[in-house]
Design a protein around this motif. Structure first.
Motif, PDB file in Angstrom:
ATOM      1  N   ASP A 178       0.830  -1.208   0.000  1.00 29.47           N
ATOM      2  CA  ASP A 178       0.000   0.000   0.000  1.00 29.47           C
ATOM      3  C   ASP A 178       0.860   1.253   0.000  1.00 29.47           C
ATOM      4  O   ASP A 178       0.585   2.220  -0.723  1.00 29.47           O
ATOM      5  CB  ASP A 178      -0.920   0.002   1.223  1.00 29.47           C
ATOM      6  CG  ASP A 178      -1.703   1.306   1.347  1.00 29.47           C
ATOM      7  OD1 ASP A 178      -2.513   1.592   0.443  1.00 29.47           O
ATOM      8  OD2 ASP A 178      -1.482   2.039   2.335  1.00 29.47           O
ATOM      9  N   ILE A 179       1.933   1.215   0.779  1.00 27.97           N
ATOM     10  CA  ILE A 179       2.842   2.371   0.834  1.00 27.97           C
ATOM     11  C   ILE A 179       3.472   2.616  -0.533  1.00 27.97           C
ATOM     12  O   ILE A 179       3.462   3.736  -1.050  1.00 27.97           O
ATOM     13  CB  ILE A 179       3.935   2.146   1.895  1.00 27.97           C
ATOM     14  CG1 ILE A 179       3.326   1.996   3.280  1.00 27.97           C
ATOM     15  CG2 ILE A 179       4.938   3.308   1.880  1.00 27.97           C
ATOM     16  CD1 ILE A 179       4.319   1.562   4.346  1.00 27.97           C
ATOM     17  N   LEU A 223       5.762  23.003  -4.067  1.00 23.34           N
ATOM     18  CA  LEU A 223       5.008  22.944  -2.815  1.00 23.34           C
ATOM     19  C   LEU A 223       3.520  22.735  -3.078  1.00 23.34           C
ATOM     20  O   LEU A 223       2.861  21.940  -2.389  1.00 23.34           O
ATOM     21  CB  LEU A 223       5.232  24.228  -2.019  1.00 23.34           C
ATOM     22  CG  LEU A 223       4.604  24.286  -0.628  1.00 23.34           C
ATOM     23  CD1 LEU A 223       5.132  23.147   0.242  1.00 23.34           C
ATOM     24  CD2 LEU A 223       4.869  25.633   0.024  1.00 23.34           C
ATOM     25  N   GLU A 224       3.002  23.418  -4.080  1.00 24.59           N
ATOM     26  CA  GLU A 224       1.588  23.255  -4.429  1.00 24.59           C
ATOM     27  C   GLU A 224       1.284  21.808  -4.829  1.00 24.59           C
ATOM     28  O   GLU A 224       0.271  21.231  -4.412  1.00 24.59           O
ATOM     29  CB  GLU A 224       1.228  24.206  -5.570  1.00 24.59           C
ATOM     30  CG  GLU A 224      -0.226  24.144  -5.998  1.00 24.59           C
ATOM     31  CD  GLU A 224      -0.544  25.068  -7.154  1.00 24.59           C
ATOM     32  OE1 GLU A 224      -1.670  24.988  -7.701  1.00 24.59           O
ATOM     33  OE2 GLU A 224       0.342  25.863  -7.543  1.00 24.59           O
ATOM     34  N   ALA A 225       2.171  21.212  -5.617  1.00 26.05           N
ATOM     35  CA  ALA A 225       1.960  19.831  -6.059  1.00 26.05           C
ATOM     36  C   ALA A 225       2.061  18.862  -4.889  1.00 26.05           C
ATOM     37  O   ALA A 225       1.268  17.909  -4.787  1.00 26.05           O
ATOM     38  CB  ALA A 225       2.992  19.473  -7.133  1.00 26.05           C
ATOM     39  N   ILE A 226       3.021  19.081  -4.000  1.00 26.20           N
ATOM     40  CA  ILE A 226       3.203  18.199  -2.841  1.00 26.20           C
ATOM     41  C   ILE A 226       1.963  18.249  -1.945  1.00 26.20           C
ATOM     42  O   ILE A 226       1.430  17.211  -1.524  1.00 26.20           O
ATOM     43  CB  ILE A 226       4.457  18.595  -2.052  1.00 26.20           C
ATOM     44  CG1 ILE A 226       5.725  18.232  -2.841  1.00 26.20           C
ATOM     45  CG2 ILE A 226       4.481  17.932  -0.676  1.00 26.20           C
ATOM     46  CD1 ILE A 226       7.007  18.741  -2.212  1.00 26.20           C
ATOM     47  N   GLU A 227       1.484  19.450  -1.638  1.00 25.87           N
ATOM     48  CA  GLU A 227       0.332  19.595  -0.751  1.00 25.87           C
ATOM     49  C   GLU A 227      -0.918  18.977  -1.356  1.00 25.87           C
ATOM     50  O   GLU A 227      -1.722  18.352  -0.651  1.00 25.87           O
ATOM     51  CB  GLU A 227       0.113  21.068  -0.425  1.00 25.87           C
ATOM     52  CG  GLU A 227       1.228  21.642   0.463  1.00 25.87           C
ATOM     53  CD  GLU A 227       1.038  23.115   0.761  1.00 25.87           C
ATOM     54  OE1 GLU A 227       0.250  23.777   0.028  1.00 25.87           O
ATOM     55  OE2 GLU A 227       1.661  23.613   1.723  1.00 25.87           O
ATOM     56  N   LYS A 228      -1.074  19.112  -2.650  1.00 27.93           N
ATOM     57  CA  LYS A 228      -2.224  18.515  -3.333  1.00 27.93           C
ATOM     58  C   LYS A 228      -2.170  16.991  -3.238  1.00 27.93           C
ATOM     59  O   LYS A 228      -3.177  16.328  -2.957  1.00 27.93           O
ATOM     60  CB  LYS A 228      -2.251  18.959  -4.792  1.00 27.93           C
ATOM     61  CG  LYS A 228      -3.413  18.419  -5.610  1.00 27.93           C
ATOM     62  CD  LYS A 228      -3.382  19.003  -7.016  1.00 27.93           C
ATOM     63  CE  LYS A 228      -4.568  18.511  -7.855  1.00 27.93           C
ATOM     64  NZ  LYS A 228      -4.486  17.073  -8.136  1.00 27.93           N
ATOM     65  N   ASP A 229      -0.992  16.416  -3.451  1.00 26.37           N
ATOM     66  CA  ASP A 229      -0.860  14.960  -3.398  1.00 26.37           C
ATOM     67  C   ASP A 229      -1.056  14.422  -1.987  1.00 26.37           C
ATOM     68  O   ASP A 229      -1.659  13.351  -1.798  1.00 26.37           O
ATOM     69  CB  ASP A 229       0.520  14.541  -3.930  1.00 26.37           C
ATOM     70  CG  ASP A 229       0.597  14.589  -5.450  1.00 26.37           C
ATOM     71  OD1 ASP A 229      -0.469  14.520  -6.103  1.00 26.37           O
ATOM     72  OD2 ASP A 229       1.713  14.704  -5.983  1.00 26.37           O
ATOM     73  N   ILE A 230      -0.567  15.133  -1.000  1.00 24.80           N
ATOM     74  CA  ILE A 230      -0.746  14.697   0.389  1.00 24.80           C
ATOM     75  C   ILE A 230      -2.225  14.661   0.742  1.00 24.80           C
ATOM     76  O   ILE A 230      -2.713  13.727   1.400  1.00 24.80           O
ATOM     77  CB  ILE A 230       0.047  15.610   1.351  1.00 24.80           C
ATOM     78  CG1 ILE A 230       1.553  15.378   1.176  1.00 24.80           C
ATOM     79  CG2 ILE A 230      -0.363  15.345   2.794  1.00 24.80           C
ATOM     80  CD1 ILE A 230       2.421  16.321   1.987  1.00 24.80           C
ATOM     81  N   LYS A 231      -2.980  15.681   0.308  1.00 21.60           N
ATOM     82  CA  LYS A 231      -4.415  15.708   0.562  1.00 21.60           C
ATOM     83  C   LYS A 231      -5.126  14.517  -0.071  1.00 21.60           C
ATOM     84  O   LYS A 231      -6.151  14.056   0.430  1.00 21.60           O
ATOM     85  CB  LYS A 231      -5.010  17.018   0.031  1.00 21.60           C
ATOM     86  CG  LYS A 231      -4.668  18.239   0.865  1.00 21.60           C
ATOM     87  CD  LYS A 231      -5.297  19.490   0.275  1.00 21.60           C
ATOM     88  CE  LYS A 231      -4.922  20.725   1.105  1.00 21.60           C
ATOM     89  NZ  LYS A 231      -5.502  21.973   0.496  1.00 21.60           N
ATOM     90  N   GLY A 233      -3.872  11.591  -0.269  1.00 21.65           N
ATOM     91  CA  GLY A 233      -3.404  10.366   0.349  1.00 21.65           C
ATOM     92  C   GLY A 233      -2.138   9.784  -0.249  1.00 21.65           C
ATOM     93  O   GLY A 233      -1.771   8.639   0.044  1.00 21.65           O
ATOM     94  N   LEU A 234      -1.442  10.552  -1.068  1.00 23.27           N
ATOM     95  CA  LEU A 234      -0.200  10.080  -1.678  1.00 23.27           C
ATOM     96  C   LEU A 234       0.991  10.419  -0.787  1.00 23.27           C
ATOM     97  O   LEU A 234       0.894  11.229   0.148  1.00 23.27           O
ATOM     98  CB  LEU A 234      -0.030  10.690  -3.065  1.00 23.27           C
ATOM     99  CG  LEU A 234      -1.144  10.346  -4.064  1.00 23.27           C
ATOM    100  CD1 LEU A 234      -0.932  11.073  -5.384  1.00 23.27           C
ATOM    101  CD2 LEU A 234      -1.224   8.847  -4.282  1.00 23.27           C
ATOM    102  N   LEU A 235       2.137   9.796  -1.097  1.00 21.00           N
ATOM    103  CA  LEU A 235       3.333   9.936  -0.265  1.00 21.00           C
ATOM    104  C   LEU A 235       4.501  10.470  -1.093  1.00 21.00           C
ATOM    105  O   LEU A 235       5.183   9.718  -1.784  1.00 21.00           O
ATOM    106  CB  LEU A 235       3.709   8.583   0.333  1.00 21.00           C
ATOM    107  CG  LEU A 235       2.660   7.924   1.246  1.00 21.00           C
ATOM    108  CD1 LEU A 235       3.037   6.478   1.532  1.00 21.00           C
ATOM    109  CD2 LEU A 235       2.541   8.710   2.553  1.00 21.00           C
TER     110      LEU A 235
END
Length: 517
Positions: A178-179, A223-231, A233-235
């Motif tokens: 899953d990770i 930063l925008e792309a990272i924050e979007k992916d974290i929201k 559920g991505l790592l």
């Protein structure tokens, strides 16, 4: 072949190599052969009895050379340089003669320790942070990989395992599959194609983020792309920053990117394959601003430091995650000295393959026989030749500079439509006395002129520019002639219809625009 035959063939071959490089300007840079040419010239089966070496050298010239693209010709201005020098050739010969497979220290102690030493030499010449040195107090160090593509893949695989370990430590119940299925990496849309390919091999989704008007990836975009992916559920696990993109030699904003990666525990790898070598010159070290944030850093001495392929130098701030990710121990690989310090590592734990050649010999000989001052002179000379080419372009009203000379690269085009530029490049390359490739910059079709050969002189730049400018004007005349013929045909057609005007105003405008391209 016995040793006496080897001496004779070796001497003849060295003479042939020296003559080849001395007269390389006399050869067309691009071959005229068609696909399959060599299949028609060579037997379908290997010889049943040995050929004599005197039969082979003529075949090199008569069969092989007609199908060679001469990368070291001053007329080769495509891609980026591929390194070559006599010291490097000698080092390659010695490596082949010794023939060791230096996967661990005991397999050939000199093979390992010389690599440790020359990687420290080069890191110091580049003014890299001390943490990257094998001789530092920390766990950092450098290794020779096969290519920047391989280095990128290594970085992605290490980042992958490091992120999995970190997530499982905080959430032991989470499944590893899953990770890994949620990992994501980031790079600029100007990054080399090898970055995307490496992500496929590493089974990591990669985001190619839009660059700014200078071809640079900015921190805010990342930063925008990272924050979007974290929201979602991505790592986020890795960022590959480019210093010297393939298309235009653009530089990502490393300092901005690095601070974001460090703050979020994201592995930062820096791909400086071509441009990084320039940092042996103090005036170019500003390009490395922010390198202290990187977890791994790579340049290709086999591009711009006169070392022949393959020799890609990669440094790590901390080799612990690397060794953890790549270590596979078998009893036959143990040698009793595993607990040696960082000055005598088992490099099999630092790379993808088990075997490795004695590549540090050619790097060592090149660094010694040129010295830092000689290599700096080489870099500066090629940069000045690119600036000279830019001046020639600017002085011609038919052409425009799209990106000013950056290191050894100039991006330019003929004014007008892409169709004209595409036809011009095709004609230039068909001439076979010049080789360039194109890029798309701001929606325009652009020529890349790169100073590649160590043999290039100002007269070579002038000769290449003369061929480009003259070919463009000849093509323009041909198109003008064709356009006039079209006007005449239109006029005849309208006359047959008993129309008083030869052509309308709109028709004149269209043809004029066509001629202007």
């Amino acid at each position: 072949m016995n040793s006496e035959d080897f001496r004779q063939l070796g001497k003849r071959t060295v003479d042939y190599i020296a003559d080849y490089l001395d007269t390389i300007r006399d050869r067309q840079v691009l071959p005229e052969v068609k696909p399959g040419y060599l299949h028609k010239l060579l037997p379908k089966e290997m010889p049943s009895s040995p050929d004599h070496w005197t039969q082979i050298l003529p075949d090199i010239e008569n069969l092989i050379m007609p199908g060679v693209t001469h990368w070291h010709s001053p007329k080769f201005n495509a891609f980026y340089p591929t390194g070559s020098s006599y010291p490097s050739i000698i080092g390659e010969m010695l490596s082949a003669a010794i023939g060791c497979i230096g996967f661990n220290w005991m397999a050939s102690p000199a093979c390992t320790e010389l690599e440790v030493i020359v990687l420290d030499w080069l890191a110091k010449a580049l003014a890299l942070p001390e943490s990257y040195l094998n001789s530092s107090d920390g766990p950092g160090g450098g290794i020779i990989q096969g290519s920047a593509s391989e280095a990128t893949l290594v970085a992605l695989l290490v980042a992958k395992e490091k992120t999995v370990e970190h997530v499982k430590k905080n959430d032991p119940e989470r499944r590893e599959a899953d990770i890994k299925g949620r990992l994501v990496a980031y790079a600029s849309d100007q990054s080399n194609s090898s970055v995307e390919k490496s992500s496929l091999h590493a089974s990591i989704t990669i985001r190619l983020l839009p660059s700014d008007e200078n071809g640079s990836l900015r921190g805010s975009t990342l930063l925008e792309a990272i924050e979007k992916d974290i929201k979602e559920g991505l790592l986020p696990c890795c960022v590959i920053a480019t210093l010297g993109s393939t298309g235009t030699c653009a530089f990502d904003c490393l300092d901005e990117i690095g601070k974001i990666c460090n703050g979020r525990n994201i592995w930062l790898h820096v791909d400086a394959a071509y441009a990084g070598s320039a940092c042996i010159c103090p005036e170019y070290r500003h390009m490395l601003k922010g390198v202290q944030h990187a977890d791994s850093f790579d340049i290709n001495p086999h591009k711009w430091l006169l070392v022949n392929f393959d020799c890609s130098t990669m440094w790590f701030k901390d080799t612990t995650p690397l060794i953890n990710a790549f270590s596979v121990d078998r009893v036959y690989l143990k040698h009793g000295h595993e607990k040696q310090n960082i000055l005598a590592p088992d490099f099999r734990h630092w790379q993808i393959p088990l075997g490795r050649r004695f590549r540090s010999l050619k790097l060592w000989l090149t660094l010694r026989l040129y010295g830092l001052s000689g290599l700096q002179t080489h870099i500066r000379n090629q940069c000045s030749l690119a600036q000279y080419f830019e001046t020639l372009v600017r002085n011609d009203p038919l052409f425009e500079i799209i990106k000013p000379a950056t290191l050894g690269l100039v991006c330019f085009r003929a004014k007008g439509e892409d169709s004209f530029n595409m036809e011009l490049l095709e004609r230039l390359n068909k001439n076979r006395n010049l080789y360039m490739v194109a890029a798309h910059v701001d929606g325009k079709y652009v020529f890349r002129y790169c100073v590649c050969s160590r043999l290039t002189e100002a007269s070579d730049v002038e000769s290449s520019w003369s061929l480009i400018a003259n070919t463009a004007r000849l093509l323009l005349k041909e198109q003008e002639k064709g356009a006039k013929g079209l006007l005449i045909r239109k006029g005849q057609s309208l006359s047959n219809k008993k129309t008083s005007n030869i052509c309308t105003t709109d028709e004149h405008v269209n043809i004029t625009e066509f001629i202007s391209t």
